[in-house]
Design a protein around this motif. Sequence first.
Motif, short mmCIF file in Angstrom:
data_model
loop_
_atom_site.label_atom_id
_atom_site.label_comp_id
_atom_site.label_asym_id
_atom_site.label_seq_id
_atom_site.Cartn_x
_atom_site.Cartn_y
_atom_site.Cartn_z
N LEU A 88 12.85 41.19 -4.77
CA LEU A 88 11.89 41.41 -5.85
C LEU A 88 12.60 41.88 -7.11
O LEU A 88 12.25 41.45 -8.22
N THR A 89 13.59 42.74 -6.96
CA THR A 89 14.34 43.21 -8.12
C THR A 89 14.96 42.02 -8.84
O THR A 89 14.85 41.89 -10.06
N TYR A 90 15.60 41.15 -8.09
CA TYR A 90 16.22 39.96 -8.69
C TYR A 90 15.17 39.03 -9.31
O TYR A 90 15.29 38.62 -10.46
N ASP A 91 14.16 38.69 -8.53
CA ASP A 91 13.19 37.70 -8.98
C ASP A 91 12.31 38.21 -10.13
O ASP A 91 12.03 37.46 -11.07
N ALA A 92 11.88 39.45 -10.07
CA ALA A 92 11.07 40.00 -11.16
C ALA A 92 11.89 40.10 -12.45
O ALA A 92 11.40 39.79 -13.54
N THR A 93 13.14 40.53 -12.31
CA THR A 93 14.00 40.61 -13.49
C THR A 93 14.25 39.22 -14.06
O THR A 93 14.16 39.01 -15.27
N SER A 94 14.56 38.27 -13.19
CA SER A 94 14.81 36.90 -13.65
C SER A 94 13.58 36.33 -14.35
O SER A 94 13.69 35.71 -15.42
N TYR A 95 12.42 36.53 -13.76
CA TYR A 95 11.18 36.02 -14.36
C TYR A 95 10.91 36.68 -15.70
O TYR A 95 10.43 36.03 -16.64
N SER A 96 11.24 37.96 -15.82
CA SER A 96 10.93 38.66 -17.07
C SER A 96 11.91 38.34 -18.20
O SER A 96 11.54 38.47 -19.37
N VAL A 97 13.14 37.95 -17.88
CA VAL A 97 14.12 37.76 -18.95
C VAL A 97 14.65 36.33 -19.11
O VAL A 97 15.28 36.04 -20.12
N LEU A 98 14.42 35.46 -18.14
CA LEU A 98 14.95 34.10 -18.24
C LEU A 98 13.85 33.11 -18.62
O LEU A 98 12.81 33.05 -17.96
N GLU A 99 14.12 32.36 -19.64
CA GLU A 99 13.19 31.31 -20.04
C GLU A 99 13.22 30.22 -18.98
O GLU A 99 14.27 29.77 -18.57
N GLY A 100 12.06 29.84 -18.48
CA GLY A 100 11.98 28.77 -17.50
C GLY A 100 12.07 29.21 -16.05
O GLY A 100 12.09 28.36 -15.16
N TYR A 101 12.14 30.51 -15.79
CA TYR A 101 12.16 30.96 -14.40
C TYR A 101 10.74 30.90 -13.87
O TYR A 101 9.84 31.57 -14.37
N ASP A 102 10.53 30.09 -12.86
CA ASP A 102 9.20 29.79 -12.34
C ASP A 102 8.63 30.97 -11.56
O ASP A 102 9.28 31.48 -10.65
N PRO A 103 7.39 31.39 -11.86
CA PRO A 103 6.80 32.51 -11.12
C PRO A 103 6.57 32.19 -9.64
O PRO A 103 6.61 33.09 -8.80
N VAL A 104 6.34 30.93 -9.32
CA VAL A 104 6.17 30.55 -7.91
C VAL A 104 7.49 30.74 -7.16
O VAL A 104 7.51 31.21 -6.02
N VAL A 105 8.59 30.39 -7.81
CA VAL A 105 9.90 30.62 -7.21
C VAL A 105 10.10 32.12 -6.98
O VAL A 105 10.59 32.53 -5.93
N ALA A 106 9.71 32.93 -7.95
CA ALA A 106 9.86 34.38 -7.81
C ALA A 106 9.10 34.89 -6.59
O ALA A 106 9.63 35.68 -5.81
N VAL A 107 7.88 34.42 -6.40
CA VAL A 107 7.07 34.88 -5.26
C VAL A 107 7.65 34.37 -3.94
O VAL A 107 7.84 35.13 -2.99
N VAL A 108 7.93 33.08 -3.88
CA VAL A 108 8.45 32.48 -2.64
C VAL A 108 9.80 33.10 -2.28
O VAL A 108 10.05 33.44 -1.12
N ASP A 109 10.66 33.29 -3.26
CA ASP A 109 11.98 33.83 -3.00
C ASP A 109 11.90 35.29 -2.53
O ASP A 109 12.65 35.71 -1.65
N THR A 110 10.98 36.04 -3.09
CA THR A 110 10.79 37.43 -2.67
C THR A 110 10.30 37.49 -1.22
O THR A 110 10.80 38.28 -0.41
N ILE A 111 9.35 36.63 -0.90
CA ILE A 111 8.86 36.56 0.49
C ILE A 111 9.99 36.14 1.42
O ILE A 111 10.16 36.70 2.51
N TRP A 112 10.78 35.15 0.99
CA TRP A 112 11.92 34.70 1.79
C TRP A 112 12.89 35.84 2.03
O TRP A 112 13.39 36.02 3.15
N GLY A 113 13.19 36.62 1.02
CA GLY A 113 14.09 37.74 1.17
C GLY A 113 13.61 38.73 2.22
O GLY A 113 14.41 39.25 3.02
N ALA A 114 12.31 38.99 2.24
CA ALA A 114 11.75 39.90 3.24
C ALA A 114 11.85 39.30 4.64
O ALA A 114 12.23 39.98 5.59
N ILE A 115 11.54 38.02 4.75
CA ILE A 115 11.56 37.36 6.06
C ILE A 115 12.97 37.28 6.63
O ILE A 115 13.21 37.68 7.77
#
Length: 137
Positions: A88-115
Amino acid sequence: MRSVYLYLIALVIFFVIDFVWLGFVAKNFYAERMGSIMRDSPKLGVAAVFYAVYVIGLVYFAISPAMSGAGWTQAALNGALFGFFAYLTYDATSYSVLEGYDPVVAVVDTIWGAIISGFTAAATVWIANAIWDGAGG
């Protein structure tokens, strides 16, 4: 020495599962949603550092405490929480500062990290207990 074995078991499990996920299962998912900001090939040295350091954290925060008697279910919970917060730290930061970082990727990747982190921690504890209990130790 036991910590080194735990680390190596966890590293192999985490790497193999993540390789399958990134290389085959979700490859098109990431490519379609991040194509414009994604490299043609990853920087393998940086990836190697991530795997090496991340698994140290997983061993320290999830696996070692569970080896003190809490068992694989506690390892799964602690590993999943560790993965959730780290990814979540990586994905939320990426979504907040990178143009074009997909919010669906942020959610899926965060869930993947937990799993993957929860599974890796639980499987490592289960395997280690099977080896050491089976060896009388």
